[in-house]
Write a protein that holds these residues in place. Structure first.
Motif, PDB file in Angstrom:
ATOM      1  N   ASP A 144      40.056 -19.146   4.133  1.00 52.97           N
ATOM      2  CA  ASP A 144      41.387 -18.986   3.562  1.00 52.97           C
ATOM      3  C   ASP A 144      41.486 -17.547   3.077  1.00 52.97           C
ATOM      4  OD1 ASP A 144      43.768 -19.067   2.287  1.00 52.97           O
ATOM      5  OD2 ASP A 144      43.305 -20.748   0.975  1.00 52.97           O
ATOM      6  N   GLU A 145      42.093 -16.677   3.883  1.00 56.10           N
ATOM      7  CA  GLU A 145      42.150 -15.256   3.556  1.00 56.10           C
ATOM      8  C   GLU A 145      42.928 -14.985   2.266  1.00 56.10           C
ATOM      9  OE1 GLU A 145      40.370 -13.274   5.064  1.00 56.10           O
ATOM     10  OE2 GLU A 145      39.920 -14.172   6.994  1.00 56.10           O
ATOM     11  N   ARG A 146      43.796 -15.910   1.892  1.00 59.57           N
ATOM     12  CA  ARG A 146      44.580 -15.688   0.675  1.00 59.57           C
ATOM     13  C   ARG A 146      43.679 -15.777  -0.561  1.00 59.57           C
ATOM     14  NH1 ARG A 146      48.580 -20.504   1.431  1.00 59.57           N
ATOM     15  NH2 ARG A 146      46.514 -21.379   1.918  1.00 59.57           N
ATOM     16  N   THR A 147      42.752 -16.746  -0.590  1.00 57.35           N
ATOM     17  CA  THR A 147      41.868 -16.876  -1.745  1.00 57.35           C
ATOM     18  C   THR A 147      40.717 -15.912  -1.652  1.00 57.35           C
ATOM     19  OG1 THR A 147      40.614 -18.626  -0.655  1.00 57.35           O
ATOM     20  CG2 THR A 147      42.471 -19.294  -2.030  1.00 57.35           C
ATOM     21  N   ALA A 148      40.383 -15.462  -0.421  1.00 58.37           N
ATOM     22  CA  ALA A 148      39.268 -14.515  -0.269  1.00 58.37           C
ATOM     23  C   ALA A 148      39.669 -13.118  -0.657  1.00 58.37           C
ATOM     24  CB  ALA A 148      38.770 -14.535   1.193  1.00 58.37           C
TER      25      ALA A 148
END
Length: 227
Positions: free
Chosen positions: A222-226
């Motif tokens: 999940d690039e948003r949380t990463a």
């Protein structure tokens, strides 16, 4: 918070043992190390491992002998690390109590995936995997995105499960074909077709989670949380 699973790594090759131990610690496991199996019983008592990673070729007692000792003195799972890929050798390993094996040279992502799968079967790792709003339940063979049940084929589910168990790491097409199809003689476009179908079903309910790493492979994250 659950106690991290404990792993004992037994390998006389310092570089391999250190690399494996470092990788497993980065994955959140508690790791003990041994260069041979001469003091295996004491190592098992001291480390109380949930799983033992055993090199097949060791000085002193071989890994295949040690697998039997682990089974007779401990309830720890056993994963063999071996350069032996012949069927009769693998069957011998399973007969001596090995739960799984990984063939050298191996990718760390494959090793972690196999260790995780064995520990999950033993109940030492929660079965449900969550990545962003994706919830994968291997025991129930279900996957939900933003609460919506995904209608996946058996192959798509195996593919998603492998990616989820390797979440955050990049896996190659070769690793995918070995883990999902059981052998590596699979045309590259077959992997791409199934990945494309899986992406369409997942992205109908949210942003992209399966990312292409050009020239290397694929990563589920999940690039948003990463970020």
């Amino acid at each position: 918070m659950p106690v991290p699973a404990r792993i004992l790594v037994v390998d006389d090759d310092d570089s391999i043992r250190t690399s494996v131990a470092t990788t497993l610690r980065a994955e959140g496991f508690t790791v003990a190390e041994a260069s041979d199996g001469r003091d295996l019983v004491e190592d098992l008592r001291r480390a109380a491992p949930d799983l033992v990673l055993l090199d097949w070729m060791l000085p002193g007692p071989s890994g295949i002998v040690l697998a039997g000792r682990v089974r007779s003195t401990s309830d720890a799972a056993v994963v063999m690390m071996t350069a032996r890929d012949e069927l009769d050798e693998r069957l011998r390993g399973f007969a001596e109590g090995a739960d799984d094996y990984v063939v050298k040279p191996f990718a760390m992502a494959e090793l972690v995936a196999r260790v995780t799968a064995v520990l999950r079967r033993r109940g030492r790792i929660p079965s449900v995997v969550e990545v962003g709003d994706l919830v994968l339940d291997p025991d129930a063979a279900t996957a939900r995105r933003a609460g919506v049940l995904l209608d996946l084929t058996a192959t798509e589910f195996r593919l998603l499960r492998f990616l989820a168990e390797s979440r955050g790491r990049t896996v190659s097409k070769g690793q995918i074909t070995t883990q999902v199809w059981g052998y590596d003689d699979v045309a590259a476009n077959v992997v791409e077709v199934h990945l494309s179908a899986l992406r369409r079903k997942m992205e109908a309910h949210g942003p992209r989670l399966v990312h292409t790493v050009r020239g290397i492979g694929y990563r589920l994250s999940d690039e948003r949380t990463a970020a």
